[in-house]
Design a protein around this motif. Structure first.
Motif, PDB file in Angstrom:
ATOM      1  N   ASP B 150      65.917  52.579  80.698  1.00  0.00           N
ATOM      2  CA  ASP B 150      66.590  51.303  80.939  1.00  0.00           C
ATOM      3  C   ASP B 150      65.637  50.132  81.038  1.00  0.00           C
ATOM      4  OD1 ASP B 150      69.507  52.159  82.926  1.00  0.00           O
ATOM      5  OD2 ASP B 150      69.277  51.451  80.860  1.00  0.00           O
ATOM      6  N   SER B 291      80.610  52.131  80.492  1.00  0.00           N
ATOM      7  CA  SER B 291      79.628  51.893  81.563  1.00  0.00           C
ATOM      8  C   SER B 291      79.806  50.525  82.207  1.00  0.00           C
ATOM      9  CB  SER B 291      78.206  52.029  81.016  1.00  0.00           C
ATOM     10  OG  SER B 291      78.019  51.090  79.989  1.00  0.00           O
ATOM     11  N   ASN B 316      71.386  57.488  83.630  1.00  0.00           N
ATOM     12  CA  ASN B 316      72.736  56.922  83.599  1.00  0.00           C
ATOM     13  C   ASN B 316      73.780  57.953  84.006  1.00  0.00           C
ATOM     14  OD1 ASN B 316      72.852  54.089  82.757  1.00  0.00           O
ATOM     15  ND2 ASN B 316      71.680  54.814  81.007  1.00  0.00           N
ATOM     16  N   GLU B 320      76.325  57.443  87.058  1.00  0.00           N
ATOM     17  CA  GLU B 320      77.767  57.369  86.797  1.00  0.00           C
ATOM     18  C   GLU B 320      78.535  58.451  87.543  1.00  0.00           C
ATOM     19  OE1 GLU B 320      77.911  57.170  82.515  1.00  0.00           O
ATOM     20  OE2 GLU B 320      77.180  55.094  82.529  1.00  0.00           O
TER      21      GLU B 320
END
Lengths: 347, 481
Positions: B150, B291, B316, B320
C-alpha cells in the motif's frame, strides 16, 4: 438506469421527420452549452431539456447506437440520428408508461445538484432538531454547504428549520401520493436512514429510472416552491441559481444592448473581444423573446440573405452561398434565428 | 490520583467505556511520558481512541495524517457522533477558498486531519506550524514503506514534515506491518530517534478462518447463497468489482429474501450514507461492498465477512476481515477462492501502475495532452512521483519495483489460499507474530468438524422484508417529532 430503459428513453430526444446530431443533444443534456448547441437546441425545440439528464447525456452516442441496433433509430454519415417508424412507436409507449419531468426548464434555472444536497441536509437537520438531538453525522461532507447552512441557521434558528416540515407538507399535498412517498423515502433524519433508489423501486414496485425521474422532478419543483413561498428557507435556496441558458456575462452584454449600446461599444466598455460580444448576442437572440435584431442586421443585408435562400427551409441554409457578399456569419445566423422564432418552428 | 485511574476516568467520560482494549493504555501512557510511539494493533482494537484520549487527557491539539479521504471523513463523523465538533479534514475535497478559511480558523479545532499531499504546500505547513500540534499522528503508517503493497509516495516525505513542524511527539499507527515494513517506518518517520513500539498480534482469536475453493462462477454463487442463508448475520461480502457487488446484491436479495444492499464508490454519497446507516442500525442483513466500505466504521456485531474475490494482499485481507465480530463474540471469515480470480487481480495491479512507455509518453506530451492524460489514474500517479522529486528514469525503476512488490504480495495471498496448513499460523508467520493454532474454532484446516451450529452462527429467523410501503405522511411523521 437499466440499459434497456435507457435505450427507450433516448428516443424522446429524436425526431422522425428530421435527423438530429447527437453532439447537440449531449451538450444540452449535460449543460455543456455552446452557441452552436443553443442554436440547434432551439431548432430541435429541445432548449427545455438543458441539464436534465447528465448520465444519459454522457453516454448518448453509445445508447443511441444501441437504439440503431434495435431498429429504433437510423444513423447518417454526420452522426445524426433519425427516429424510425418502429422507434416512434417504442418512444410513444415509453412516454405513456414512464415518468416525465413536469418542468424540465427549471433545470437550466437552478442547480439541481446543489438543491438536492441542500434539501437533504435541511431535512436531516430539521428532523434531528425536532427530536432535540445534536449528535449525528451530517449527510454531507461538503464544507461549503455546511458553512452556508450554519450561517443560515444562526440567522433563522429553529423557526427556520421548522419551515422545512411546513413547506414539505404544503408542497406534497398537491402531488400524486406515490410520487410524494417516493420523494420522501430518500431522506435521512432522526433514526431514519433513508432508502436507496433501488430499495425505493422495490418498495413501490417501480423501475429504478422512474424513481430517479420522480425524485429529480419533485426536488427541483420543491426548490422552486420554497423560493416562491418567500419564507426564511427561500433565503437559503435562492443561492443555488444556475446561470440559466446564457452566462451571466452574456446577460450583462444583453442588458447593455437593450439600453442602446452597439456591439463595439459593449466590447470597449467591458474590455471584451468583439468575437466574445458577438457570441453573447447570438446566445441572447436565441434565448430571449425580446431581441433588437434590426439594430444588428441592416434591411439591405436581410433582403440579400432572403434572396439567396428563397424557397429553402431556414435550417437547411448553407453559409457558403453568401461568400463574397460581405455578409458575416454572425449576421446570417441572426437572420436565421429571427426567422425560426417568427415561424415558431425550424422545419 | 494516579495516571491509570485518570485515564480510565477520561475513557469513560468521553467514550463510555470502562476498560481499555489491548495495547491502548500502553500507547497513551508512553505518549504522556513524552515518548514517540509506533503502535501496531490489530483491526477492531480502536487505534483512533489512543490519540483522541491523549488529546482530551492533555487538553492539546492533534494533527493526524491520513491517506484516504473516506477514512478521514469517517473519523470526523465518528468524533461528531461522540459530540466532538472540533474536528476537521483538510484534503482535496475542499476548494481553495474553503481551504483558506479552514486554515485561517484552525485554532477552533482540536483534531485536524490532513492528507499527505496537502503537506506538500508550504502555506499549509506554515499554518499548521502556528496550530502547534502537540502530537502528530501518522495513521496507516505502513503506507510509508515500499516493502508494503500500500505504499504511497506522499508518505515518503513525512520524516521531513515532522522536522518542519518542529519535531512534535509522533504516534505512528497501523494494523498490519511485517518486520520489513516496521523497520521502514522507524527509519523514515523517526529518523533513528528513540521510539517505543507497542505491537500486538494481528491474530483475532474470535474469528474462524475458512477457505472454500470453487471451480466456476455458478458454483461460487450457489455456495454464497447457501452460506448467507445458513449463517447468522449481519454479514459483509467484499468484491473487487463494483459491478459484481451490485449484481450479487440484487441476486442475493431475490434468492434469499434477506435485506441486502450494495456499497461502493460508484454510488452517490447520500446513497452510501443510507446504506451505512441502515447497516449500523440493523436494518440490513448483508452488505455487498468493495474496499470503499468504511475503514473507520465501527459496527461491533458483524458476524461474518466473506471475500468473493481473492484480495490483492494479506494486509488488505486481514484489515477487511478484521471488521468481523469486534464485540469479541465468535465470527467467521471466509475466502471464496477461484483460481481464475487471480487474473482479475493481476490485471488490477498492472493497471494501477504506469509502464515505462507511459512514463516516456507523458514526458513527451505537451500541456494539452497532459491534461487529457490526467483522466487516467496511472498518469495522476506520474504527476505525484514528479511532485515528490523523482526523475523520469527514477520513476520507471520505481514503478517497475512496485509492480514486482505487488505481484509478490498477490503471490503470498495465493499461497494463503492454497495452503494446506493452519490458516491462523500462516497469517501470524507472515506478520512476524508467533501464533499457535487454536484448539477450537481455529480454521477449516485444523477443525474440519466445526460447524456454524457449534460456533453459534446458525441463522435464527428471517426478518420480513416486505411490509407495506409507507405513504408520505407516515414518513413525515417518522422524520419529525
Amino acid at each position: 438506469m437499466s440499459n434497456s430503459l435507457a435505450v427507450q428513453r433516448v428516443l424522446i430526444y429524436y425526431d422522425d421527420e428530421s435527423a438530429r446530431r447527437s453532439t447537440v443533444i449531449r451538450q444540452l443534456l449535460t449543460n455543456r452549452l455552446t452557441t452552436s448547441s443553443r442554436f440547434w437546441g432551439m431548432c430541435y425545440e429541445l432548449l427545455d431539456v438543458v441539464n436534465t439528464d447528465y448520465e444519459l447525456g454522457m453516454n448518448l452516442e453509445r445508447i443511441s447506437d444501441l437504439a440503431v441496433d434495435k431498429g429504433w433509430l437510423e444513423k447518417d454519415s454526420d452522426s445524426a440520428y433519425l427516429l424510425t417508424p418502429f422507434g416512434k412507436k417504442v418512444r410513444d409507449d415509453y412516454l405513456i408508461l414512464h415518468k416525465k419531468l413536469k418542468k424540465p426548464e427549471l433545470f437550466a434555472k437552478y442547480s439541481y445538484r446543489k438543491f438536492s444536497a441542500l434539501v437533504t441536509l435541511c431535512v436531516q437537520v430539521a428532523s434531528e432538531l425536532s427530536f432535540g438531538n445534536r449528535s449525528y453525522v451530517p449527510i454531507t461532507t461538503d464544507y461549503h454547504l455546511l458553512q452556508m447552512f450554519k450561517a443560515w441557521y444562526l440567522a433563522y434558528g429553529k423557526a427556520g428549520a421548522a419551515e422545512v416540515r411546513i413547506d414539505l407538507e404544503k408542497f406534497l399535498k398537491e402531488e400524486d401520493e406515490t410520487d410524494a412517498a417516493v420523494f420522501m423515502s430518500r431522506f435521512a433524519g432522526h433514526e431514519t436512514s433513508g432508502r436507496t433508489k433501488e430499495q425505493i423501486a422495490d418498495d413501490y414496485n417501480l423501475e429504478v429510472s422512474d424513481v430517479v425521474i420522480t425524485e429529480r422532478d419533485l426536488m427541483i419543483r420543491f426548490g422552486e416552491f420554497v423560493i416562491n413561498e418567500g419564507g426564511s428557507l427561500a433565503e437559503l435556496f435562492k443561492h443555488e441559481l444556475n446561470e440559466g441558458l446564457v452566462s451571466s456575462s452574456a446577460l450583462k452584454t444583453y442588458e447593455m444592448v437593450c439600453q442602446g449600446k452597439s456591439a463595439d461599444e459593449v466590447a470597449r466598455f467591458r474590455r471584451l473581444k468583439s468575437s466574445t460580444v458577438i457570441e453573447h448576442l447570438l446566445d441572447c437572440a436565441i434565448v430571449f423573446d425580446e431581441f433588437p435584431f434590426e439594430r444588428f442586421v441592416s434591411s439591405e443585408k436581410r433582403s440579400r440573405i432572403e434572396e439567396v435562400y428563397v424557397g429553402q427551409k431556414t435550417v437547411c441554409w448553407d453559409f457558403h452561398k453568401l461568400e463574397g457578399t460581405g455578409i458575416s456569419f454572425y449576421e446570417y445566423r441572426l437572420v436565421q434565428i429571427e426567422r425560426i422564432k417568427e415561424n415558431e418552428s425550424a422545419y | 490520583m494516579n495516571l491509570h485511574t485518570k485515564l480510565l476516568e477520561e475513557l469513560h467520560k468521553h467514550f463510555g467505556y470502562d476498560s481499555f482494549k489491548q495495547g491502548q493504555e500502553e500507547i497513551i501512557m508512553n505518549l504522556i511520558n513524552g515518548k514517540n510511539v509506533l503502535g501496531i494493533l490489530p483491526t477492531g482494537v480502536g487505534k483512533s481512541l489512543c490519540y483522541q484520549l491523549y488529546g482530551y487527557a492533555t487538553k492539546s491539539r492533534i494533527l493526524i495524517v491520513s491517506p484516504l479521504i473516506s477514512l478521514m471523513q469517517d473519523q470526523v463523523a465518528n468524533l461528531r457522533l461522540l459530540g466532538e465538533k472540533r474536528a476537521i479534514a483538510i484534503n482535496s475535497e475542499l476548494n481553495p477558498a474553503d481551504r483558506n478559511t479552514v486554515l485561517a480558523t484552525l485554532d477552533a479545532y482540536r483534531f485536524v486531519f490532513v492528507s499527505p499531499e496537502m503537506l506538500n504546500s508550504e502555506t499549509v505547513l506554515r499554518r499548521l506550524n502556528r496550530f502547534h500540534p502537540s502530537l502528530l499522528v501518522v495513521d496507516e503508517a505502513h503506507c510509508i514503506s515500499t516493502w508494503g503493497p500500500d505504499f504511497r509516495p506522499d508518505y515518503l516525505f513525512l520524516g521531513t514534515v515532522v522536522k518542519k513542524l518542529g519535531t512534535p511527539l509522533v504516534l505512528a499507527l497501523t494494523a498490519t506491518a511485517t518486520k520489513e515494513v516496521e523497520a521502514d517506518i522507524c527509519r523514515i518517520l523517526f529518523s533513528g530517534r528513540k521510539i517505543d513500539k507497542v505491537r500486538c498480534s494481528v491474530d483475532r482469536p474470535n474469528i474462524f478462518l475458512d477457505i472454500e475453493e470453487v471451480e466456476s462462477d455458478a458454483q461460487k454463487d450457489e455456495l454464497l447463497i447457501g452460506l448467507v442463508e445458513k449463517m447468522r448475520g449481519p454479514g459483509l461480502i467484499y468484491f473487487s468489482s463494483k459491478k459484481k457487488a451490485d449484481e450479487t446484491s440484487r441476486m442475493l436479495g431475490r434468492k434469499t429474501g434477506l435485506r441486502v444492499a450494495a456499497y461502493h464508490a460508484g454510488m452517490l454519497f447520500d446513497e452510501r450514507y443510507s446504506v451505512l446507516q441502515q447497516f449500523l442500525h440493523g436494518d440490513l442483513d448483508v452488505v455487498c461492498a468493495t474496499s470503499a466500505f468504511g475503514m473507520g466504521i465501527n459496527k461491533p456485531d458483524i458476524r461474518y465477512v466473506i471475500h468473493y474475490h481473492i484480495p490483492l494482499d494479506l494486509e488488505n485481507y486481514v484489515q477487511e476481515f478484521g471488521r468481523c465480530s469486534r464485540d469479541g463474540k465468535q465470527g467467521i471469515a471466509i475466502l471464496l477462492y477461484q483460481r481464475k480470480d487471480l487474473k482479475l487481480q493481476e490485471y488490477l495491479i498492472e493497471n494501477s501502475l504506469p509502464t515505462a512507455c507511459e512514463i516516456d509518453s507523458y514526458f513527451k506530451s505537451n500541456a494539452r495532452n497532459k491534461a487529457l492524460l490526467r483522466q487516467e489514474e496511472r498518469y495522476l500517479l506520474i504527476e505525484k512521483y514528479l511532485r515528490n522529486g523523482l526523475s523520469q528514469e527514477e520513476m520507471k525503476n520505481f514503478a517497475a519495483n512496485r509492480l514486482v512488490e505487488r505481484k509478490k504480495s498477490l503471490a503470498k495471498m495465493r499461497n494463503y489460499a492454497e495452503t494446506k496448513g493452519c490458516l491462523r499460523k500462516f497469517i501470524g508467520e507472515y506478520f512476524g507474530d508467533e501464533v499457535l493454532p487454536k484448539r477450537d474454532f481455529c480454521c477449516n484446516h485444523c477443525n474440519r468438524e466445526d460447524s456454524f451450529e457449534k460456533m453459534g452462527l446458525l441463522f435464527e429467523k428471517k426478518v420480513s422484508k416486505h411490509s407495506k410501503a409507507p405513504g408520505y405522511e407516515e414518513i413525515l411523521r417518522k422524520l419529525f417529532a
